[in-house]
Scaffold this active site. Structure first.
Site, PDB file in Angstrom:
ATOM      1  N   HIS A 266      98.830  52.666 -86.879  1.00 44.66           N
ATOM      2  CA  HIS A 266      97.813  53.593 -87.355  1.00 44.66           C
ATOM      3  C   HIS A 266      96.446  52.997 -87.086  1.00 44.66           C
ATOM      4  O   HIS A 266      96.324  51.821 -86.696  1.00 44.66           O
ATOM      5  CB  HIS A 266      97.998  53.899 -88.843  1.00 44.66           C
ATOM      6  CG  HIS A 266      99.062  54.914 -89.117  1.00 44.66           C
ATOM      7  ND1 HIS A 266      98.973  56.219 -88.684  1.00 44.66           N
ATOM      8  CD2 HIS A 266     100.261  54.808 -89.757  1.00 44.66           C
ATOM      9  CE1 HIS A 266     100.059  56.880 -89.060  1.00 44.66           C
ATOM     10  NE2 HIS A 266     100.857  56.045 -89.710  1.00 44.66           N
TER      11      HIS A 266
ATOM     12  N   ASP B 107      90.810  56.467 -84.880  1.00 49.55           N
ATOM     13  CA  ASP B 107      91.410  57.758 -84.560  1.00 49.55           C
ATOM     14  C   ASP B 107      90.441  58.701 -83.854  1.00 49.55           C
ATOM     15  O   ASP B 107      90.765  59.305 -82.833  1.00 49.55           O
ATOM     16  CB  ASP B 107      91.913  58.436 -85.833  1.00 49.55           C
ATOM     17  CG  ASP B 107      93.271  57.931 -86.275  1.00 49.55           C
ATOM     18  OD1 ASP B 107      93.879  57.131 -85.541  1.00 49.55           O
ATOM     19  OD2 ASP B 107      93.726  58.332 -87.352  1.00 49.55           O
TER      20      ASP B 107
END
Length: 387
Positions: free
Chosen positions: A136, A166
């Site tokens: 992540h 992200d």
């Protein structure tokens, strides 16, 4: 009825995008393309992706339409290939090799549409020792050295939500990549694969810092430099009511104005360039800020070039007079959300539709994209009233 596919909204009007549903940077990239006017069809899976919020509030699915396809069913891959044949861009965010195993990888899609730009969004990239590992945002930015730059030196690195990896290092680089590849495809008739890895994009964001390290102008540790909180006139300070003010008075004229309005620090005018006095400067600035509330200091610095601003919360930000005047945030369907950015003089953008509900637009997409086989998918929800 106005739909997400209506032409004439934004500079990408007429561009068709297929998004294979995922979470995080892929959906955000597709939202940005949709905000810019592209016709985005999101291919949702039965049961939905993990970590999803209520679809009615998932703003990253605004300005899109959704069809429901089970890629593990016998006819599922064929439905995606039908869409890819009619698209300009396809975006997927699976681990390397998964799309190929499902029958919707680059070669499968481009066999049907040689002009297709195939965008791949991953954390580690399509190749390398970690390519097949789970991960992540926080892990991706950790390996690039970026996370280690953020925070106080006597505390663990501060996590900047999932904005840096992200969205900045991932989504934005994917969008730049697929648009550049689309330009090439339209000039040559040949599409290509865009490998957008969050580790690559996040590392690229640190280009200036690496140059400063090489020049001896940046120390490779937290809060020791001009832009990382080490400088007392570039950082944040607590106010009397527990709020905070952000200070960015880097240039001499801005620093002078900052000291003048802060008051009582005239003897520290020369401390700006003397890093041996930065500790003293920080302590005295902190004491001054603690003497008044955030709103009081906001009023003091209002209209000045001291480069000082209040630190607002997410709920406060839309009400700031400057952001309100610009329409930086907008209300649509009862949700306050950031308006599309950037802005265009000839092809303005807007939030056209609420977040797409999974599968709710199957009938419309089947008609508009001339893919009647979508209606044969037993898992598809053809009830347009669900939107």
């Amino acid at each position: 009825m106005t739909t997400a596919g209506t032409p004439g909204h934004g500079p990408l009007s007429g561009v068709r995008v297929v998004e294979l549903a995922g979470i995080g940077p892929g959906p955000f990239a597709a939202m940005l393309l949709a905000d810019l006017g592209a016709e985005v069809v999101r291919v949702d899976r039965p049961g939905g992706p993990g970590l999803a919020v209520d679809p009615a509030y998932d703003v990253t699915n605004r300005n899109k339409r959704s069809v429901l396809v089970d890629l593990k069913s016998p006819d599922g891959p064929a439905r995606v290939l039908d869409l890819a044949e009619r698209a300009d861009i396809l975006i997927e965010g699976y681990r390397p090799g998964v799309a190929e195993r499902l029958g919707v990888g680059p070669e499968d899609c481009r066999a049907r549409n040689p002009r297709l730009v195939y965008g791949r969004m991953t954390g580690w990239g399509q190749e390398g020792p970690l390519a097949h590992r789970a991960g992540h945002d926080v892990a991706y930015i950790a390996l690039t050295g970026t996370l280690g730059m953020i925070g106080r030196p006597d505390e663990p690195p501060a996590v900047p939500a999932n904005l840096l990896g992200d969205y900045a290092g991932g989504s934005l680089y994917l969008v730049v990549g697929v648009l550049a590849a689309l330009h090439h495809a339209r000039a040559t008739g040949t599409g290509q694969v865009v490998d957008a890895a969050i580790v690559d994009g996040t590392a690229h964001l640190t280009s200036m810092i690496h140059g400063m390290v090489a020049a001896g102008r940046w120390q490779d540790r937290r809060a020791a430099n001009l832009l990382d909180g080490g400088c007392p006139y570039y950082g944040t300070y607590e106010t009397a009511d527990g709020g905070h003010m952000a200070v960015g008075a880097l240039e001499p004229q801005f620093y002078a104005e900052f000291l003048r309005l802060l008051g009582g620090l005239d003897d520290l005018a020369d401390a700006r360039k003397d890093w041996t006095r930065w500790g003293e400067l920080r302590e005295r600035v902190a004491v001054r800020f603690k003497a008044r509330t955030r709103d009081e200091w906001t009023a003091v610095f209002e209209g000045s070039d001291a480069c000082v601003a209040p630190v607002l919360s997410l709920r406060e930000a839309p009400h700031h007079p400057h952001l309100a005047a610009r329409g930086t945030f907008t209300d649509h369907g009862g949700i306050t959300q950031p308006a599309p950015a950037p802005r265009f003089s000839a092809t303005p953008t807007t939030v056209r539709t609420a977040p797409a509900r999974p599968g709710a637009d199957t009938a419309e997409v089947a008609r508009d994209w001339d893919v009647p086989a979508l209606l044969d998918d037993p898992d598809a929800d053809h009830d347009k009233d669900a939107t």
